[in-house]
Design an enzyme around this catalytic site. Structure first.
Site, PDB file in Angstrom:
ATOM      1  N   ARG A  45       0.798  -1.195   0.000  1.00  0.00           N
ATOM      2  CA  ARG A  45       0.000   0.000   0.000  1.00  0.00           C
ATOM      3  C   ARG A  45       0.846   1.268   0.000  1.00  0.00           C
ATOM      4  NH1 ARG A  45      -3.745  -1.870   4.948  1.00  0.00           N
ATOM      5  NH2 ARG A  45      -2.587  -3.823   4.797  1.00  0.00           N
ATOM      6  N   GLY A  46       2.133   1.112   0.317  1.00  0.00           N
ATOM      7  CA  GLY A  46       2.989   2.269   0.574  1.00  0.00           C
ATOM      8  C   GLY A  46       3.156   3.260  -0.556  1.00  0.00           C
ATOM      9  N   ASP A 102       7.524   2.344  -2.942  1.00  0.00           N
ATOM     10  CA  ASP A 102       7.792   3.391  -1.947  1.00  0.00           C
ATOM     11  C   ASP A 102       9.275   3.400  -1.534  1.00  0.00           C
ATOM     12  OD1 ASP A 102       7.564   0.953  -0.583  1.00  0.00           O
ATOM     13  OD2 ASP A 102       6.218   1.701   0.968  1.00  0.00           O
ATOM     14  N   ASP A 105      14.682  -1.398   0.069  1.00  0.00           N
ATOM     15  CA  ASP A 105      15.412  -1.590   1.322  1.00  0.00           C
ATOM     16  C   ASP A 105      16.425  -2.729   1.116  1.00  0.00           C
ATOM     17  OD1 ASP A 105      15.890  -1.256   4.079  1.00  0.00           O
ATOM     18  OD2 ASP A 105      14.363  -2.721   4.626  1.00  0.00           O
ATOM     19  N   PHE A 154      14.006   3.990  10.076  1.00  0.00           N
ATOM     20  CA  PHE A 154      12.640   3.556   9.781  1.00  0.00           C
ATOM     21  C   PHE A 154      11.789   4.793   9.549  1.00  0.00           C
ATOM     22  CE2 PHE A 154       8.383   1.930  10.468  1.00  0.00           C
ATOM     23  CZ  PHE A 154       8.441   0.750   9.756  1.00  0.00           C
ATOM     24  N   ARG A 167       0.292   7.014   7.470  1.00  0.00           N
ATOM     25  CA  ARG A 167       0.345   7.087   6.008  1.00  0.00           C
ATOM     26  C   ARG A 167      -0.095   8.461   5.502  1.00  0.00           C
ATOM     27  NH1 ARG A 167       0.985   1.870   3.797  1.00  0.00           N
ATOM     28  NH2 ARG A 167       0.053   0.193   5.022  1.00  0.00           N
TER      29      ARG A 167
HETATM   30  P1  5GP Z   1      12.742  -4.827   0.666  1.00  0.00           P
HETATM   31  O1  5GP Z   1      12.130  -6.047   0.086  1.00  0.00           O
HETATM   32  O2  5GP Z   1      13.451  -3.941  -0.320  1.00  0.00           O
HETATM   33  O3  5GP Z   1      13.569  -5.115   1.877  1.00  0.00           O
HETATM   34  O4  5GP Z   1      11.570  -4.039   1.301  1.00  0.00           O
HETATM   35  C1  5GP Z   1      10.841  -3.125   0.656  1.00  0.00           C
HETATM   36  C2  5GP Z   1       9.613  -2.844   1.461  1.00  0.00           C
HETATM   37  O5  5GP Z   1       9.907  -2.792   2.869  1.00  0.00           O
HETATM   38  C3  5GP Z   1       9.093  -1.477   1.124  1.00  0.00           C
HETATM   39  O6  5GP Z   1       8.173  -1.549   0.087  1.00  0.00           O
HETATM   40  C4  5GP Z   1       8.422  -1.069   2.397  1.00  0.00           C
HETATM   41  O7  5GP Z   1       7.102  -1.533   2.388  1.00  0.00           O
HETATM   42  C5  5GP Z   1       9.173  -1.794   3.484  1.00  0.00           C
HETATM   43  N1  5GP Z   1      10.083  -0.871   4.160  1.00  0.00           N
HETATM   44  C6  5GP Z   1      11.413  -0.741   4.001  1.00  0.00           C
HETATM   45  N2  5GP Z   1      11.909   0.240   4.768  1.00  0.00           N
HETATM   46  C7  5GP Z   1      10.856   0.754   5.422  1.00  0.00           C
HETATM   47  C8  5GP Z   1      10.702   1.827   6.354  1.00  0.00           C
HETATM   48  O8  5GP Z   1      11.637   2.535   6.748  1.00  0.00           O
HETATM   49  N3  5GP Z   1       9.435   2.079   6.796  1.00  0.00           N
HETATM   50  C9  5GP Z   1       8.361   1.327   6.395  1.00  0.00           C
HETATM   51  N4  5GP Z   1       7.180   1.644   6.900  1.00  0.00           N
HETATM   52  N5  5GP Z   1       8.464   0.330   5.518  1.00  0.00           N
HETATM   53  C10 5GP Z   1       9.694   0.044   5.037  1.00  0.00           C
HETATM   54 MG    MG Z   2       6.118  -1.820   0.236  1.00  0.00          MG
END
Ligand code: 5GP
Ligand code: MG
Length: 178
Positions: A45-46, A102, A105, A154, A167
């Site tokens: 949803r981000g 969004d 990470d 975060f 959000r």
């Molecule tokens: P990845 O698979 O790249 O580790 O994760 C990506 C997803 O992790 C992003 O779409 C997001 O939803 C979540 N995510 C990564 N960092 C953050 C953060 O600092 N805050 C939040 N709320 N979600 C995060």
């Molecule tokens: Mg996400």
């Protein structure tokens, strides 16, 4: 955990986000200038606020679709295995596609989503992420375009949640436990 008291410190202002999106939209427009229709795919949803602002800056024929992939659940732990919770409504074979995320990470989510969409043979597939945390990367993955690189914090706001809250903040802020 989710009930620990915290405050949110502004990291990226609404104004900076808007200015950056104007630039990114110009780049995307150039990349897809000859498209008959661009399918803009938001990862739920981000990305919902980002995609809303981004498409309104695009002077292109655009279709909007959404995909939901599991990643974080309600806490802060990143999981490696990405599952598709909600698939696209439309077909993307032979289409121009822009995936809108969004945050990149560890990179697992975008990497696996892109792999999955490529099996459907789009004509061109590009990706954009509002935020990138390069220091957290576990797989070699980058969005084609990134709004802002940020440190390993975060963050919430501008569509991004902490336990489904915050959000609706107009800016990106970092969560600080008090
Ligand atoms: P990845 O698979 O790249 O580790 O994760 C990506 C997803 O992790 C992003 O779409 C997001 O939803 C979540 N995510 C990564 N960092 C953050 C953060 O600092 N805050 C939040 N709320 N979600 C995060
Ligand atoms: Mg996400």
């Amino acid at each position: 955990m989710t009930h620990d008291p915290y405050v949110i410190d502004e990291m990226i202002s609404a104004k900076s986000i808007a200015a950056r999106i104007e630039d990114l939209a110009k780049t995307i427009q150039t990349e897809f200038k000859d498209t008959d229709k661009l399918v803009v795919v938001g990862l739920l949803r981000g990305s919902f606020v980002f995609i809303a602002d981004l498409v309104r800056e695009l002077d292109l024929p655009v279709e909007v679709d959404f995909l939901e992939a599991s990643s974080y659940g309600d806490g802060m732990e990143s999981s490696r295995e990405v599952r598709i919770l909600k698939d696209l409504r439309g077909q993307i074979e032979g289409r121009d596609v822009l995936v809108v995320e969004d945050i990149v990470d560890t990179g697992h989510t975008l990497h696996q989503v892109i792999d999955m969409l490529n099996t459907r043979h789009p004509r061109k597939l590009k990706s954009i992420a509002l935020l990138d945390k390069p220091s957290r990367r576990e797989v070699d993955m980058r969005a084609d375009w990134t709004g802002f690189e940020i440190p390993d914090e975060f963050v919430v706001g501008y569509g991004i949640d902490y336990a489904q809250r915050n959000r609706n903040l107009p800016f990106i802020g970092k969560v600080r436990f008090t």
